[in-house]
Design a protein around this motif. Structure first.
Motif, PDB file in Angstrom:
ATOM      1  N   ARG A  60     -10.713  40.320 -17.957  1.00  0.00           N
ATOM      2  CA  ARG A  60      -9.712  40.276 -17.867  1.00  0.00           C
ATOM      3  C   ARG A  60      -9.182  41.550 -18.573  1.00  0.00           C
ATOM      4  O   ARG A  60     -10.326  42.058 -19.250  1.00  0.00           O
ATOM      5  N   ARG A  61      -8.233  42.480 -18.614  1.00  0.00           N
ATOM      6  CA  ARG A  61      -8.549  43.772 -18.689  1.00  0.00           C
ATOM      7  C   ARG A  61      -7.804  43.242 -21.070  1.00  0.00           C
ATOM      8  O   ARG A  61      -9.062  44.763 -21.204  1.00  0.00           O
ATOM      9  N   GLU A  62      -7.857  42.603 -21.606  1.00  0.00           N
ATOM     10  CA  GLU A  62      -7.987  42.508 -22.368  1.00  0.00           C
ATOM     11  C   GLU A  62      -9.172  43.195 -23.018  1.00  0.00           C
ATOM     12  O   GLU A  62      -9.591  42.550 -23.874  1.00  0.00           O
ATOM     13  N   GLU A  63     -10.252  41.526 -22.558  1.00  0.00           N
ATOM     14  CA  GLU A  63     -11.865  41.565 -22.617  1.00  0.00           C
ATOM     15  C   GLU A  63     -12.192  42.808 -22.457  1.00  0.00           C
ATOM     16  O   GLU A  63     -13.125  43.066 -23.384  1.00  0.00           O
ATOM     17  N   ALA A  68     -14.704  47.530 -26.103  1.00  0.00           N
ATOM     18  CA  ALA A  68     -14.764  48.252 -26.162  1.00  0.00           C
ATOM     19  C   ALA A  68     -14.060  48.625 -27.686  1.00  0.00           C
ATOM     20  O   ALA A  68     -13.951  50.280 -28.076  1.00  0.00           O
ATOM     21  N   GLY A  69     -13.596  48.266 -28.502  1.00  0.00           N
ATOM     22  CA  GLY A  69     -12.845  48.609 -29.408  1.00  0.00           C
ATOM     23  C   GLY A  69     -11.084  49.550 -29.407  1.00  0.00           C
ATOM     24  O   GLY A  69     -11.212  50.322 -30.868  1.00  0.00           O
ATOM     25  N   ILE A  70     -10.668  48.570 -28.736  1.00  0.00           N
ATOM     26  CA  ILE A  70      -9.522  49.809 -28.412  1.00  0.00           C
ATOM     27  C   ILE A  70      -8.274  48.912 -28.063  1.00  0.00           C
ATOM     28  O   ILE A  70      -8.690  47.509 -28.152  1.00  0.00           O
ATOM     29  N   SER A  71      -7.224  49.154 -28.364  1.00  0.00           N
ATOM     30  CA  SER A  71      -5.930  48.697 -28.215  1.00  0.00           C
ATOM     31  C   SER A  71      -5.997  48.008 -26.673  1.00  0.00           C
ATOM     32  O   SER A  71      -6.412  49.117 -25.755  1.00  0.00           O
TER      33      SER A  71
END
Length: 296
Positions: A60-63, A68-71
């Motif tokens: 998923r995008r949020e994963e 990656a350490g970004i929002s």
């Protein structure tokens, strides 16, 4: 049949080089990110599969954002094309999550860099005289192809190996659209994967090449296999290896492939095919060479 390199529609579809999976080509960065994250499973990056039904294949995008350490919001902007200038550090972090190799990471970084102004239309580079002489005198199948997979020059032995090695033939069309190709290539699926990944590496991030756009559109409309592989966004600039072919006159051959960029040209490559000494393939090539000499 070509020697190397893995549905027509009633109504004409939008060019798949310009639109792939609903994403405009001017958002090539987002298109690449989405395609590659869908190929990475949670297990491959150390995430539990979870108990909920996953609506998308892969991550998923949020994963991706978390790893990656970004929002998540920033990553969403990248995929949607609302932010197209991520830093090199962000690119490296995302590339690690997506398990990209060095070529894939370089390609992703190029997508994220500001585009230069439109370049003039390409013209076909002539084959250098010295290379043309080499093709005529070397006693192995040899040819020169351009970035569109057109054969621009080939010696007689290469053409005896396959008529699809003749100048003017597009090897990509032959590989994907000729129904006889899988029979000629025992490793057809593997070869098609390599061919599409190499085409994407050759194309790079150049979206202004109308001839290349037309080729990719044609192949995407005519070949389900090509369309599927192009949507994967694999990037691989092949430099050599080996290929198996099933020749109608001399039987099976296991050929070594050497590929060289032609310095000073815009995408020309020289291909030489040869065999291990004292092998059945070496004997078969010698027989093909004798056929060429007899035909002169």
């Amino acid at each position: 049949m070509p020697t190397i390199v893995g549905a027509a529609t009633a109504a004409r579809q939008p060019p798949l080089f310009l639109v792939v999976g609903g994403t405009p080509m001017d958002n090539a960065l987002g298109d690449f990110l989405r395609a590659r994250r869908e190929l990475v499973t949670p297990a491959e990056v150390g995430l539990p599969p979870g108990n909920t039904l996953r609506r998308v294949p892969g991550l998923r995008r949020e994963e991706v954002a978390l790893l990656a350490g970004i929002s998540a919001e920033y990553y969403l902007r990248l995929e949607q094309g609302r932010d197209r200038s991520p830093s090199a550090q962000v690119i490296d972090a995302i590339a690690g999550v997506l398990r990209l190799d060095a070529e894939g990471t370089a390609y992703l970084l190029a997508l994220a860099q500001p585009k230069s102004r439109r370049r003039p239309a390409r013209s076909d580079d002539p084959v250098p005289a010295g290379l043309a002489l080499l093709l005529r005198t070397i006693n192995v199948p040899a040819m020169v192809i351009n970035r569109y997979n057109d054969v621009v020059a080939a010696n007689a032995l290469a053409q005896e190996l396959s008529p699809d090695n003749a100048p003017g033939v597009n090897r990509l069309r032959s590989l994907f659209l000729d129904p006889a190709a899988p029979g000629y290539h025992p490793d057809w699926e593997k070869i098609t994967v390599a061919a599409v990944a190499h085409l994407r590496a050759q194309a790079g991030t150049d979206t202004d090449d109308e001839r290349l756009q037309a080729l990719i559109e044609e192949m995407s409309l005519e070949s389900d296999r090509f369309r599927h592989l192009w949507a994967r966004h694999d990037v691989r600039l092949a430099t050599g290896g080996h290929v198996r072919v099933r020749h109608p006159k001399v039987g099976d051959l296991d050929l070594l492939v050497e590929k060289f960029a032609v310095v000073g040209s815009d995408g020309l490559e020289a291909l030489l095919l040869h065999a291990e000494p004292d092998t059945p393939t070496a004997d078969a090539l010698a027989l093909l060479s004798s056929m060429v000499l007899e035909a002169r």
